[in-house]
Scaffold this motif. Structure first.
Motif, PDB file in Angstrom:
ATOM      1  N   ASP A  55      -7.109   5.859   2.967  1.00  0.00           N
ATOM      2  CA  ASP A  55      -5.935   4.980   3.014  1.00  0.00           C
ATOM      3  C   ASP A  55      -5.579   4.466   1.624  1.00  0.00           C
ATOM      4  N   VAL A  56      -6.611   4.115   0.856  1.00  0.00           N
ATOM      5  CA  VAL A  56      -6.385   3.640  -0.518  1.00  0.00           C
ATOM      6  C   VAL A  56      -5.780   4.745  -1.370  1.00  0.00           C
ATOM      7  N   LEU A  57      -6.331   5.948  -1.245  1.00  0.00           N
ATOM      8  CA  LEU A  57      -5.820   7.066  -2.034  1.00  0.00           C
ATOM      9  C   LEU A  57      -4.385   7.409  -1.642  1.00  0.00           C
ATOM     10  N   SER A  58      -4.077   7.340  -0.351  1.00  0.00           N
ATOM     11  CA  SER A  58      -2.714   7.634   0.100  1.00  0.00           C
ATOM     12  C   SER A  58      -1.728   6.613  -0.451  1.00  0.00           C
ATOM     13  N   LEU A  59      -2.101   5.327  -0.379  1.00  0.00           N
ATOM     14  CA  LEU A  59      -1.205   4.267  -0.853  1.00  0.00           C
ATOM     15  C   LEU A  59      -1.020   4.333  -2.359  1.00  0.00           C
ATOM     16  N   SER A  60      -2.127   4.487  -3.095  1.00  0.00           N
ATOM     17  CA  SER A  60      -2.021   4.538  -4.556  1.00  0.00           C
ATOM     18  C   SER A  60      -1.287   5.787  -5.015  1.00  0.00           C
TER      19      SER A  60
ATOM     20  N   ALA B   6     -11.756  -0.403  -3.178  1.00  0.00           N
ATOM     21  CA  ALA B   6     -12.579   0.667  -2.604  1.00  0.00           C
ATOM     22  C   ALA B   6     -13.790   0.111  -1.862  1.00  0.00           C
ATOM     23  N   ILE B   7     -14.337  -1.016  -2.347  1.00  0.00           N
ATOM     24  CA  ILE B   7     -15.496  -1.615  -1.683  1.00  0.00           C
ATOM     25  C   ILE B   7     -15.079  -2.317  -0.395  1.00  0.00           C
ATOM     26  N   ILE B   8     -13.924  -2.979  -0.415  1.00  0.00           N
ATOM     27  CA  ILE B   8     -13.489  -3.769   0.736  1.00  0.00           C
ATOM     28  C   ILE B   8     -12.998  -2.876   1.874  1.00  0.00           C
ATOM     29  N   VAL B   9     -12.237  -1.829   1.544  1.00  0.00           N
ATOM     30  CA  VAL B   9     -11.623  -0.972   2.560  1.00  0.00           C
ATOM     31  C   VAL B   9     -12.641   0.037   3.079  1.00  0.00           C
ATOM     32  N   ASP B  10     -12.684   0.198   4.400  1.00  0.00           N
ATOM     33  CA  ASP B  10     -13.644   1.125   5.003  1.00  0.00           C
ATOM     34  C   ASP B  10     -13.272   2.582   4.756  1.00  0.00           C
TER      35      ASP B  10
END
Length: 201
Positions: A145-150, A137-141
């Motif tokens: 996108d993180v929520l969609s992938l997870s 979460a810190i690295i990705v802007d």
């Protein structure tokens, strides 16, 4: 029919993924009878359904296809918008411990099934999951996108295909794998749900 149909699978999967925490909530009741569980679950689901429906309808009526992943980001800075964003943060923060409970047990059973249960090991698993998620979460802007992938990789299989496959294997443990999959209704349900989850990924 075009590629947008498959994009909608992730939304359907996420919308129906809440049933994964039902067992956890029921287990926390002092006397988990059907009546008591209904007293807890039904009002909560009614409130959540109304809130989600109002937020979705108002957001899409105003912004149509330009709606943000988080509807509150589409509005200008305002006190009430800020209050709503705080509410979202509180809801997500409160939901993570509930999701972590089945996650740490599942990982422990998959990786250390030959060992005795250990609260220390499960705490380490929980810490590793939280730290890794926080690092991403810190690295990705863009957190969407993180929520969609997870959601596609994690929620889909955990809430849909894996329970169907497990139920199929429990009901027909004495049959060969091919018969379990292709000659039982549980097997066909598992196939359909796995195909559905694959579409979300």
């Amino acid at each position: 029919i075009n590629s947008e149909l498959f994009d909608s699978f992730a939304t359907f999967s996420f919308a129906l993924a809440g049933h994964g925490i039902v067992a956890v909530v029921r287990g926390e009741l002092v006397n988990p009878t059907g009546a008591r569980f209904a007293m807890v679950a039904l009002p909560c689901m009614l409130v959540v359904t109304l809130l989600y429906a109002v937020a979705a309808v108002m957001g899409y009526l105003q912004f149509t296809n330009w709606s943000c992943a988080n509807v509150s980001e589409a509005y200008s800075d305002d006190v009430w918008v800020f209050v709503g964003q705080i509410g979202v943060v509180l809801c997500i923060t409160g939901g993570h411990p509930v999701n972590m409970f089945p996650l740490k047990i599942a990982v422990d059973k998959l990786l250390f099934f030959h060992r005795k249960e250990s609260n220390i090991r499960r705490s380490i698993i929980s810490a590793a999951c939280v730290l890794s998620a926080g690092a991403v979460a810190i690295i990705v802007d863009d957190l969407s996108d993180v929520l969609s992938l997870s959601g596609a990789v994690g929620n889909g299989p955990v809430c849909f295909s894996i329970p169907a496959i497990a139920y199929m294997n429990l009901r027909h443990a004495d049959r060969p794998l091919a018969q379990r999959v292709f000659c039982t209704w549980e097997g066909w349900v598992a196939i359909l749900l796995t195909a559905f989850v694959s579409g979300t990924i």
